[in-house]
Scaffold this motif. Structure first.
Motif, mmCIF file in Angstrom:
data_model
loop_
_atom_site.group_PDB
_atom_site.id
_atom_site.type_symbol
_atom_site.label_atom_id
_atom_site.label_comp_id
_atom_site.label_asym_id
_atom_site.label_seq_id
_atom_site.Cartn_x
_atom_site.Cartn_y
_atom_site.Cartn_z
ATOM 1 N N ASP A 52 -25.367 34.562 -9.212
ATOM 2 C CA ASP A 52 -26.830 34.517 -9.215
ATOM 3 C C ASP A 52 -27.330 33.413 -8.295
ATOM 4 O O ASP A 52 -27.022 32.236 -8.493
ATOM 5 C CB ASP A 52 -27.362 34.277 -10.633
ATOM 6 C CG ASP A 52 -28.871 34.448 -10.705
ATOM 7 O OD1 ASP A 52 -29.432 35.130 -9.818
ATOM 8 O OD2 ASP A 52 -29.493 33.901 -11.630
ATOM 9 N N THR A 55 -31.290 30.594 -10.520
ATOM 10 C CA THR A 55 -31.302 30.350 -11.967
ATOM 11 C C THR A 55 -31.996 29.021 -12.254
ATOM 12 O O THR A 55 -31.749 28.031 -11.566
ATOM 13 C CB THR A 55 -29.865 30.290 -12.522
ATOM 14 O OG1 THR A 55 -29.210 31.535 -12.304
ATOM 15 C CG2 THR A 55 -29.864 29.991 -14.015
ATOM 16 N N GLY A 71 -27.643 27.925 -20.717
ATOM 17 C CA GLY A 71 -27.827 28.796 -19.566
ATOM 18 C C GLY A 71 -26.509 29.358 -19.066
ATOM 19 O O GLY A 71 -26.435 30.525 -18.652
ATOM 20 N N ALA A 75 -25.432 33.233 -18.801
ATOM 21 C CA ALA A 75 -24.883 33.777 -17.564
ATOM 22 C C ALA A 75 -23.568 34.500 -17.825
ATOM 23 O O ALA A 75 -23.348 35.607 -17.323
ATOM 24 C CB ALA A 75 -24.691 32.658 -16.544
ATOM 25 N N TYR A 80 -21.857 36.950 -15.251
ATOM 26 C CA TYR A 80 -21.843 36.024 -14.110
ATOM 27 C C TYR A 80 -20.672 35.055 -14.197
ATOM 28 O O TYR A 80 -20.313 34.582 -15.284
ATOM 29 C CB TYR A 80 -23.157 35.252 -14.044
ATOM 30 C CG TYR A 80 -24.313 36.108 -13.598
ATOM 31 C CD1 TYR A 80 -24.592 36.279 -12.249
ATOM 32 C CD2 TYR A 80 -25.103 36.789 -14.520
ATOM 33 C CE1 TYR A 80 -25.628 37.094 -11.825
ATOM 34 C CE2 TYR A 80 -26.143 37.611 -14.111
ATOM 35 C CZ TYR A 80 -26.396 37.758 -12.769
ATOM 36 O OH TYR A 80 -27.419 38.576 -12.350
ATOM 37 N N VAL A 83 -23.541 30.557 -10.839
ATOM 38 C CA VAL A 83 -25.005 30.554 -10.743
ATOM 39 C C VAL A 83 -25.440 29.360 -9.914
ATOM 40 O O VAL A 83 -24.782 28.313 -9.899
ATOM 41 C CB VAL A 83 -25.689 30.493 -12.129
ATOM 42 C CG1 VAL A 83 -25.326 31.704 -12.976
ATOM 43 C CG2 VAL A 83 -25.351 29.199 -12.867
ATOM 44 N N THR A 301 -31.752 36.652 -10.405
ATOM 45 C CA THR A 301 -32.500 36.813 -11.661
ATOM 46 C C THR A 301 -33.820 36.054 -11.706
ATOM 47 O O THR A 301 -34.762 36.491 -12.352
ATOM 48 C CB THR A 301 -31.664 36.366 -12.868
ATOM 49 O OG1 THR A 301 -31.479 34.945 -12.845
ATOM 50 C CG2 THR A 301 -30.320 37.087 -12.908
ATOM 51 N N HIS A 303 -34.044 33.597 -13.470
ATOM 52 C CA HIS A 303 -34.020 33.286 -14.908
ATOM 53 C C HIS A 303 -34.850 32.033 -15.154
ATOM 54 O O HIS A 303 -34.519 30.951 -14.670
ATOM 55 C CB HIS A 303 -32.566 33.066 -15.333
ATOM 56 C CG HIS A 303 -32.366 32.666 -16.754
ATOM 57 N ND1 HIS A 303 -32.370 33.565 -17.796
ATOM 58 C CD2 HIS A 303 -32.122 31.441 -17.317
ATOM 59 C CE1 HIS A 303 -32.146 32.926 -18.934
ATOM 60 N NE2 HIS A 303 -31.993 31.630 -18.666
ATOM 61 N N LEU A 325 -30.823 36.452 -17.087
ATOM 62 C CA LEU A 325 -29.378 36.438 -16.889
ATOM 63 C C LEU A 325 -28.632 37.471 -17.720
ATOM 64 O O LEU A 325 -27.710 38.131 -17.236
ATOM 65 C CB LEU A 325 -28.824 35.043 -17.206
ATOM 66 C CG LEU A 325 -29.061 33.965 -16.151
ATOM 67 C CD1 LEU A 325 -28.696 32.593 -16.700
ATOM 68 C CD2 LEU A 325 -28.283 34.251 -14.880
ATOM 69 N N SER A 397 -29.721 32.384 -24.909
ATOM 70 C CA SER A 397 -30.633 31.411 -24.306
ATOM 71 C C SER A 397 -31.430 30.710 -25.399
ATOM 72 O O SER A 397 -31.653 31.264 -26.485
ATOM 73 C CB SER A 397 -31.593 32.111 -23.344
ATOM 74 O OG SER A 397 -32.624 31.237 -22.930
#
Length: 430
Positions: A52, A55, A71, A75, A80, A83, A301, A303, A325, A397
């Motif tokens: 990603d 983020t 986070g 992810a 992921y 990030v 994302t 995010h 994410l 999250s």
């Protein structure tokens, strides 16, 4: 550690076993070797681990909304393995020391590779360049620089940043928003709906004029520029033209700009307040086509977790941003794969190999590599047929500003491996 993935569909094509040892793919085919961990991948698609480019991890400064650890958990659950953490923290990541701290927090969490993004200007003020060279030469090895959340609106400052970053082998990622065209109170797309709702809007041209300026500055300086969260058909046209001219420009689109439209604002739900704003259906369709044909290089994302007390306000006063994410791959599956716009090799291109290349994570870090013997085992297994109804309260999250709540999406991440070590199994943190 030895891991055996049995019967996976590699990029949705040939079916094979994948044997992993010491973090590296050692064998692909019909494998009879025993392993400490065996994953039954019948019916699952194997992809290189997702990367990603965009983020927001909020730490330091807003640990009530997200931390590097939470986070990273989100992810990993989203498939992921790396990030890029944006610089708009408190304090801003505009020094080598600040970048190193974010990098160290990522290593302590150990679930994904957290690569800090350095600010372009000190304090994101848009006036004086930050410590670009020191951040690049630090052990954090910063390669992407962005004032995301704020546009580097001064053309002279942007030119200097492009020249400086070129010498560092990096890239400037621009939040394209002309502050003169999108005023400080603008909170949604400017159009018939914003007028009817009485909400101050900002027009697509506020993005497009900055994209146009920056690709011309990139041509003038011979540097690289990356366009963050493209949201309009006009921006797509500019980027397509720039690439045809040989200008070194790349671009990303968010999952929410691929699916959600400005019509959702009719109920004044601040969950849908995001920057750049949701756009009309014709822009969404242009973004999908551009991602499919390669004009847009990557899905990122953006995010953006927020504590409830920042999001639960009247629409005009609420914070900008959405979570992304944990659901990004499902949105891309629903919008791009189910429609035939992308196959799974295309998904790997826009969510793994291209982002890794743009961020400089395709080298020693080993992200975005082909699924081949000798490649680092940064991997994602996805169930392409799974139907998932998103529940915001099930998120790992810390925040709950989830625009996908109660929406049915296709595709579910089943497992994620970081250098051969499972971080997610059976869809849950390992």
């Amino acid at each position: 550690m030895m891991v055996l993935i049995k019967g996976a569909s590699l990029l949705g094509k040939k079916r094979a076993d994948v044997y992993i040892e010491d973090g590296v793919i050692r064998e692909i085919g019909s494998v009879s070797t025993t392993a400490e961990t065996t994953i039954d991948a019948d019916g699952l698609v194997l992809l290189p681990g997702l990367v990603d480019l965009h983020t927001h991890l909020r730490e330091p400064g807003r640990e009530d909304a997200e931390t590097v650890l939470t986070g990273s958990q989100a992810a990993a659950v989203g498939g992921y393995t790396a990030v890029l953490a944006m610089a708009n923290t408190t304090p801003v990541t505009d020094t080598a020391e600040a970048a190193i701290r974010v990098w160290e927090l990522g290593r302590e969490a150990g679930l994904v590779d957290v690569q800090p993004v350095g600010a372009v200007t000190k304090g994101l003020a848009g006036e004086e360049l930050a410590e670009l060279g020191l951040m690049a030469r630090s052990k954090a090895k910063v390669r992407v620089f962005s004032d995301d959340g704020k546009c580097v609106h001064d053309a002279r400052v942007m030119r200097r940043a492009l020249e400086y970053v070129k010498a560092l082998g990096g890239v400037v990622s621009q939040h394209s928003q002309d502050p003169a065209l999108a005023g400080p109170s603008a909170c949604c797309h400017e159009g018939e709906l914003s007028g009817r709702l009485g909400l101050p809007g900002w027009p697509g041209v506020a993005e497009e004029v900055v994209v146009a300026r920056d690709v011309m500055l990139a041509r003038h300086t011979g540097s690289r520029v990356h366009v963050a969260h493209v949201s309009t058909a006009g921006s797509v046209e500019v980027i397509r033209w720039a690439k045809a001219q040989g200008i070194d420009v790349t671009a990303e689109v968010t999952p929410h700009h691929l699916l959600l439209t400005t019509d959702l604002l009719a109920g004044y739900d601040p969950t849908y307040k995001v920057n750049p704003p949701l756009r009309p259906a014709e822009d969404v369709e242009a973004l999908r086509r551009a991602l499919a044909d390669g004009t847009i290089d990557a899905v990122a994302t953006d995010h953006a977790p927020h504590a409830r007390h920042d999001k639960e306000h009247a629409f005009v006063d609420a914070a900008f941003g959405m979570l992304g994410l944990e659901t990004a791959l499902s949105v891309v599956t629903t919008v791009m794969v189910d429609s035939g716009l992308l196959d799974w090799a295309g998904v790997a291109r826009v969510m793994s190999s291209n982002p890794a290349r743009i961020a400089g994570l395709d080298g020693d870090a080993g992200h975005g590599r082909d699924l081949s013997v000798g490649s680092p085992a940064n991997l994602t297994l996805v169930d392409p047929a799974a139907q998932v109804v998103v529940d915001r309260d099930a998120s790992v999250s810390l925040s709950r500003n989830n625009p996908w709540h109660d929406r049915k999406l296709t595709g579910r991440v089943v497992a994620t491996l970081l250098r051969g070590r499972p971080t997610v199994l059976e869809g849950a943190l390992a």
